[in-house]
Design a protein around this motif. Sequence first.
Motif, PDB file in Angstrom:
ATOM      1  N   ASP A  58      -3.267   3.840  -2.707  1.00 37.17           N
ATOM      2  CA  ASP A  58      -2.976   2.758  -3.602  1.00 37.17           C
ATOM      3  C   ASP A  58      -2.942   1.734  -2.448  1.00 37.17           C
ATOM      4  OD1 ASP A  58      -2.892   1.741  -6.291  1.00 37.17           O
ATOM      5  OD2 ASP A  58      -0.791   2.056  -6.717  1.00 37.17           O
ATOM      6  N   LEU A  59      -3.479   0.380  -2.657  1.00 39.07           N
ATOM      7  CA  LEU A  59      -3.225  -1.102  -2.168  1.00 39.07           C
ATOM      8  C   LEU A  59      -3.185  -2.269  -3.351  1.00 39.07           C
ATOM      9  CD1 LEU A  59      -4.658  -1.109   1.085  1.00 39.07           C
ATOM     10  CD2 LEU A  59      -4.512  -2.835  -0.054  1.00 39.07           C
ATOM     11  N   ALA A 117       0.672  -1.237  -0.110  1.00 40.64           N
ATOM     12  CA  ALA A 117       0.224  -0.658   0.442  1.00 40.64           C
ATOM     13  C   ALA A 117       1.003   0.957   0.154  1.00 40.64           C
ATOM     14  CB  ALA A 117      -0.570  -0.074   1.082  1.00 40.64           C
ATOM     15  N   THR A 118       0.294   2.320  -0.463  1.00 43.07           N
ATOM     16  CA  THR A 118       1.008   3.468  -0.512  1.00 43.07           C
ATOM     17  C   THR A 118       0.096   4.254  -0.149  1.00 43.07           C
ATOM     18  OG1 THR A 118       0.396   4.066  -2.933  1.00 43.07           O
ATOM     19  CG2 THR A 118       2.473   3.262  -2.454  1.00 43.07           C
ATOM     20  N   LEU A 119       0.708   5.611   0.824  1.00 42.49           N
ATOM     21  CA  LEU A 119      -0.283   6.755   0.678  1.00 42.49           C
ATOM     22  C   LEU A 119       0.300   7.657   0.435  1.00 42.49           C
ATOM     23  CD1 LEU A 119      -2.515   8.165   2.449  1.00 42.49           C
ATOM     24  CD2 LEU A 119      -0.698   8.415   4.393  1.00 42.49           C
ATOM     25  N   ARG A 120      -0.059   8.691   0.051  1.00 47.23           N
ATOM     26  CA  ARG A 120       0.642  10.589  -1.077  1.00 47.23           C
ATOM     27  C   ARG A 120      -0.058  11.352   0.013  1.00 47.23           C
ATOM     28  NH1 ARG A 120       3.374  11.417  -4.887  1.00 47.23           N
ATOM     29  NH2 ARG A 120       3.063   9.833  -6.028  1.00 47.23           N
ATOM     30  N   GLU A 122      -7.875   5.338  -6.444  1.00 48.37           N
ATOM     31  CA  GLU A 122      -8.885   5.145  -6.938  1.00 48.37           C
ATOM     32  C   GLU A 122      -8.334   3.406  -7.478  1.00 48.37           C
ATOM     33  OE1 GLU A 122      -7.653   5.763 -11.773  1.00 48.37           O
ATOM     34  OE2 GLU A 122      -7.396   7.477 -10.725  1.00 48.37           O
ATOM     35  N   VAL A 123     -10.018   2.815  -8.250  1.00 47.42           N
ATOM     36  CA  VAL A 123     -10.404   1.230  -8.328  1.00 47.42           C
ATOM     37  C   VAL A 123     -10.652   1.110  -9.502  1.00 47.42           C
ATOM     38  CG1 VAL A 123     -10.346   0.910  -5.681  1.00 47.42           C
ATOM     39  CG2 VAL A 123     -12.140   0.543  -6.963  1.00 47.42           C
ATOM     40  N   PRO A 124     -10.512  -0.148 -10.057  1.00 53.78           N
ATOM     41  CA  PRO A 124     -11.261  -0.453 -11.530  1.00 53.78           C
ATOM     42  C   PRO A 124     -12.505  -0.984 -10.631  1.00 53.78           C
ATOM     43  CG  PRO A 124      -9.322  -1.923 -10.939  1.00 53.78           C
ATOM     44  CD  PRO A 124      -9.988  -1.117  -9.697  1.00 53.78           C
ATOM     45  N   ALA A 125     -13.747  -0.663 -12.274  1.00 50.53           N
ATOM     46  CA  ALA A 125     -14.717  -0.577 -12.065  1.00 50.53           C
ATOM     47  C   ALA A 125     -15.429  -1.984 -11.562  1.00 50.53           C
ATOM     48  CB  ALA A 125     -15.450   0.110 -12.841  1.00 50.53           C
ATOM     49  N   CYS A 126     -16.388  -2.717 -11.083  1.00 50.61           N
ATOM     50  CA  CYS A 126     -16.353  -4.461 -11.105  1.00 50.61           C
ATOM     51  C   CYS A 126     -15.975  -4.833 -10.820  1.00 50.61           C
ATOM     52  CB  CYS A 126     -17.309  -4.429 -12.211  1.00 50.61           C
ATOM     53  SG  CYS A 126     -18.515  -3.001 -12.952  1.00 50.61           S
ATOM     54  N   THR A 127     -14.882  -4.858  -9.945  1.00 51.62           N
ATOM     55  CA  THR A 127     -13.989  -5.665  -9.534  1.00 51.62           C
ATOM     56  C   THR A 127     -14.665  -5.814  -8.050  1.00 51.62           C
ATOM     57  OG1 THR A 127     -11.840  -4.202  -8.880  1.00 51.62           O
ATOM     58  CG2 THR A 127     -12.490  -4.818 -10.965  1.00 51.62           C
TER      59      THR A 127
END
Length: 282
Positions: free
Chosen positions: A42-43, A25-28, A77-82
Motif C-alpha cells: 500500500d503506497l 509505503a507498507t509491505l505485508r 489495490e488502487v482506486p479505479a480511474c486515478t
Amino acid sequence: MSRLLTWLAYEDDDGAGRGRAVGAATLRLFDRAGQEHLAETDLHVRPDARRRGTGTELLSAVVAEAKAARRRSLIAEVPACTPAELFCVRHGLRRARPLYHLLLPLSEVHRGWLDELTATDHPGYRPAEWDGIVPGTLADAFAAARKAMNVTPVGSTDHGAVGWDAGRVRAMAEVVTGRGDTLLTVAALDGDEIAGFTEVVIPRGTATRARQYDTVLVPDRRGHGLGVWLKAHMLRRLHDEYPQVTEIETDNAADNVHMLAVNEHLGFHRERTTYQYQLTLE
C-alpha cells in the motif's frame, strides 16, 4: 499469519530538523501455508509532492524487500480511474481484477422482509450462530467449509490456496477479538457438516458501520438460495442485538457474479471500484 514493514519518505532537511513526510509505503508478507509466495503493498504520496520520484523510490524499496523475502507476487489495490492506476502500469504491474465496494444501509432493509427470507424452506438445513471463536464441536466442520474459499473467483491474481484446520480458524478469530472487535458468524448446518457461513465484524464492538468478512458456500451446496438465507439471518441478528449498527460495508470481486447477485438482492449498492494490480517478481 503475516508481517508488516513500513517506509516513510521525507523532504530534504531544511535546517530546522527532519523534513516533512511526503510519502509512505507498507509491505505485508504473508506467512500462512499456501501463501508464502505472496506480498501486498500500500503506497501513498502527498498530492503536492508527486512527480518527483518519491513513489518510484518507495516502490523500489518495497520490491527489493519482497524479493529478499523470496516472494513471487506483489499485489497492490488502487482506486479505479486515478493516477494510481497509471503509476502501476508505468512500473510494470498488470491489472488482475476489479473489486466493487458495496454498502448496505440497514434502514433500507425491512425487518419483516428478513423474517420472510429466513423462513424460506431449506429442508435438512438449520442455522447455527456464535460470537467470536467457533465452538469446539463445530471447529473441524467450520475449517472444512472455509476451504471452499480456495475455489472462489480471484481473477488472475496469484493468491494461492490456504490450508485450514481447527487451530487456524481459532487463531484467526482470536486476532479479531483480541483487538476488541466483535466477530459474528451464522452457519448453515446439515447434520455434522457446515454447508456455508457468513461473518460480520463490528469494530470495537460499538461502531455504527459493520464490516462483512467472508461468506462461503461449499461448492456442491450452491445454487439453492443458502447465501441469501444466511445473510438474512445475519441482518436479523444485527437488527435485534446490535441496534447501533446502521450500515454494512463489503467488497465483491466483479467476477464473483453469484455473490454479487446475493448482495444486490439484499440491497447492497456500489459505492466505488478499485483494481488489484499484480507484479510478478523475478
